[in-house]
Design a protein around this motif. Structure first.
Motif, PDB file in Angstrom:
ATOM      1  N   ASP A  26      47.548  75.537  23.368  1.00 35.95           N
ATOM      2  CA  ASP A  26      46.367  76.200  22.799  1.00 35.95           C
ATOM      3  C   ASP A  26      46.129  75.743  21.366  1.00 35.95           C
ATOM      4  O   ASP A  26      44.974  75.537  20.949  1.00 35.95           O
ATOM      5  CB  ASP A  26      46.548  77.714  22.834  1.00 35.95           C
ATOM      6  N   ARG A  27      47.200  75.564  20.592  1.00 36.74           N
ATOM      7  CA  ARG A  27      47.046  75.106  19.219  1.00 36.74           C
ATOM      8  C   ARG A  27      46.447  73.708  19.178  1.00 36.74           C
ATOM      9  O   ARG A  27      45.612  73.400  18.329  1.00 36.74           O
ATOM     10  CB  ARG A  27      48.403  75.132  18.506  1.00 36.74           C
ATOM     11  N   VAL A  28      46.851  72.872  20.121  1.00 35.42           N
ATOM     12  CA  VAL A  28      46.282  71.526  20.191  1.00 35.42           C
ATOM     13  C   VAL A  28      44.789  71.590  20.501  1.00 35.42           C
ATOM     14  O   VAL A  28      43.975  70.904  19.883  1.00 35.42           O
ATOM     15  CB  VAL A  28      47.020  70.685  21.244  1.00 35.42           C
TER      16      VAL A  28
ATOM     17  N   VAL B 123      48.224  66.177  14.781  1.00 31.54           N
ATOM     18  CA  VAL B 123      49.664  66.358  14.987  1.00 31.54           C
ATOM     19  C   VAL B 123      49.952  67.847  14.859  1.00 31.54           C
ATOM     20  O   VAL B 123      49.679  68.454  13.824  1.00 31.54           O
ATOM     21  CB  VAL B 123      50.505  65.574  13.968  1.00 31.54           C
ATOM     22  N   VAL B 124      50.500  68.427  15.915  1.00 35.66           N
ATOM     23  CA  VAL B 124      50.900  69.834  15.894  1.00 35.66           C
ATOM     24  C   VAL B 124      52.417  69.882  15.892  1.00 35.66           C
ATOM     25  O   VAL B 124      53.066  69.297  16.779  1.00 35.66           O
ATOM     26  CB  VAL B 124      50.339  70.595  17.116  1.00 35.66           C
ATOM     27  N   VAL B 125      52.991  70.556  14.903  1.00 36.83           N
ATOM     28  CA  VAL B 125      54.441  70.646  14.762  1.00 36.83           C
ATOM     29  C   VAL B 125      54.885  72.043  15.161  1.00 36.83           C
ATOM     30  O   VAL B 125      54.341  73.040  14.684  1.00 36.83           O
ATOM     31  CB  VAL B 125      54.875  70.337  13.321  1.00 36.83           C
ATOM     32  N   GLU B 126      55.903  72.082  16.019  1.00 36.25           N
ATOM     33  CA  GLU B 126      56.453  73.363  16.473  1.00 36.25           C
ATOM     34  C   GLU B 126      57.935  73.181  16.724  1.00 36.25           C
ATOM     35  O   GLU B 126      58.348  72.303  17.506  1.00 36.25           O
ATOM     36  CB  GLU B 126      55.758  73.827  17.752  1.00 36.25           C
ATOM     37  N   ALA B 127      58.749  73.989  16.043  1.00 37.43           N
ATOM     38  CA  ALA B 127      60.213  73.955  16.222  1.00 37.43           C
ATOM     39  C   ALA B 127      60.746  72.534  16.045  1.00 37.43           C
ATOM     40  O   ALA B 127      61.505  72.015  16.872  1.00 37.43           O
ATOM     41  CB  ALA B 127      60.595  74.518  17.593  1.00 37.43           C
TER      42      ALA B 127
END
Length: 409
Positions: free
Chosen positions: A307-309, A362-366
């Motif tokens: 969803d964030r993307v 670019v989505v950064v997660e963990a």
């Protein structure tokens, strides 16, 4: 005294508005007629030859004796009295008679019904005034020229004006131009008698210049002869309701995740542009976008990351299109852009700009980063090819996707 003539007796006996009598210097009645006598318990026969003092109670005698004597002295006079529950107006006037005998003429008019009507009218006016002033919605009396004649406190609060300021304005002065024509047309129908009332939603400008949505109910007051006198306007603030309606409309048109226009709006707009192309020869550009490797993002990071993307993709699309262009989310990871007056020459650079913007996300997660690619297809909606435009764009998109897969391999 010589008896009244036959004509005089006829006039006296048929006097319709009350009682009429002649009296002499002793205030003794010498001739009596008229219709009001039974209403106060008297008859012509019972009055003839009697004096005022012999017929009436002392308060009445005290009230009428001065005006009776005024008439004998040559002066007309009048007084209001109450007798047997009836409101009466007593009027006296001098009259000359043979042998220089002073006589007075007295008429008595029963105004009980008139007074009651006047009382009821006064009560009705007071009730209306109270209701007008205390009404929780705006109320106004408006002249036939549109000028505010009277306004209540609620209307002043709604529009931000003092009453003294509003009565210097017309409804035309504060009505939104988009609503003025219909409002004036309805008012003209009221004046002409074609309608008895009307209701409409309209916009006013308040004192600060802000738009206020109202529900207007208009009616007209006419004179006894049926001539228009003024309008009555009831004005209810519906700004909150209109805001809620607009929000619901916006929500129905928008994708809740990305805020872009949804598939239903895309289909409707696409059809509208097709009709415009067929009828007027307009040209509209179409870009279809399909994300590459988006399933892998969902598989690795979960739907929250996915969803964030999608949100970032929508933001990237909005950043590269004009305000006059329309951006849509038409499926899970499918997007579209419609470009009014777009041509083949302008669509290819736009498509590449959109692809580049998406591939920079670019989505950064963990401590993991996620990116996607984009396959694009373009076409134009124009006369002669409008019906095939989406098919052409789809075909171009899948050719692009196939080519990119080859690149990826």
């Amino acid at each position: 005294m010589e008896a009244p003539s036959a004509l005089c007796r006829a006039v006296f006996d048929s006097y319709p508005n009350g009682a009429i009598a002649l009296y002499d210097a002793e205030l003794r009645f010498v001739y009596v007629g008229g219709a009001v006598l039974p209403l106060v318990g008297l008859t012509a026969g019972g009055m003839l030859g009697s004096t005022v003092a012999e017929l009436f109670p002392e308060p009445i005698v005290e009230a009428v004796t001065p005006i009776y004597r005024d008439a004998l002295a040559g002066r007309a006079a009048s007084v209001d009295i109450t007798l047997e529950g009836r409101r009466l107006v007593v009027r006296t006037a001098p009259i000359s008679a043979p042998a220089e005998t002073p006589l007075g003429l007295v008429t008595v008019e029963d105004v009980t019904s008139y007074c009651e009507t006047e009382k009821q009218l006064s009560l009705a006016m007071e009730t209306f005034r109270t209701a007008f002033d205390a009404a929780p919605i705006g109320m106004a009396l408006v002249g036939l020229d549109g000028r505010f004649l009277q306004v209540n406190a609620a209307l002043c609060v709604l529009l931000g004006y003092q009453a003294a300021e509003l009565v210097e304005l017309t409804f035309q002065d504060i009505t939104h131009p988009g609503d003025l024509h219909l409002d004036v047309a309805q008012a003209e129908q009221l004046v002409a008698g074609d309608i008895d009332q009307y209701q409409m939603e309209k916009r006013y400008y308040d004192r600060r210049g802000h738009v206020v949505w109202v529900q207007l109910s208009g009616s007209i007051v006419r004179s006894a002869r049926g001539e228009p006198v003024h309008f009555i306007a009831q004005i209810e603030d519906i700004s909150d309701r209109k805001r809620r309606e607009e929000e619901l409309t916006r929500m129905a048109r928008r994708d809740p995740l990305t805020g872009l226009l949804n598939r239903g709006v895309f289909d409707a707009d696409l059809e509208a542009y097709r009709r415009s192309a067929a009828r007027y020869g307009d040209t509209t550009g179409l870009v279809l976008i399909d994300l590459d490797e988006f399933k892998a993002v969902n598989d690795r990071g979960g739907h929250e990351v996915g969803d964030r993307v999608l949100i970032e993709v929508a933001r990237a699309i909005r950043s590269r299109v004009r305000l006059s262009d329309h951006s849509y989310r038409v499926g899970g990871d499918e997007f579209a852009v419609l470009v009014p007056h777009g041509t083949e020459a302008t669509m290819a650079p736009l498509a590449e700009s959109l692809r580049a913007a998406i591939e920079q996300i670019v989505v950064v997660e963990a401590e993991a980063s996620y990116t996607v690619g984009a396959s694009v297809g373009v076409s134009t909606i124009e006369a002669g090819t409008a019906s095939s435009a989406t098919g052409d764009a789809d075909a171009a998109l899948y050719r692009d996707k196939a080519a990119r897969r080859g690149d990826l391999r």
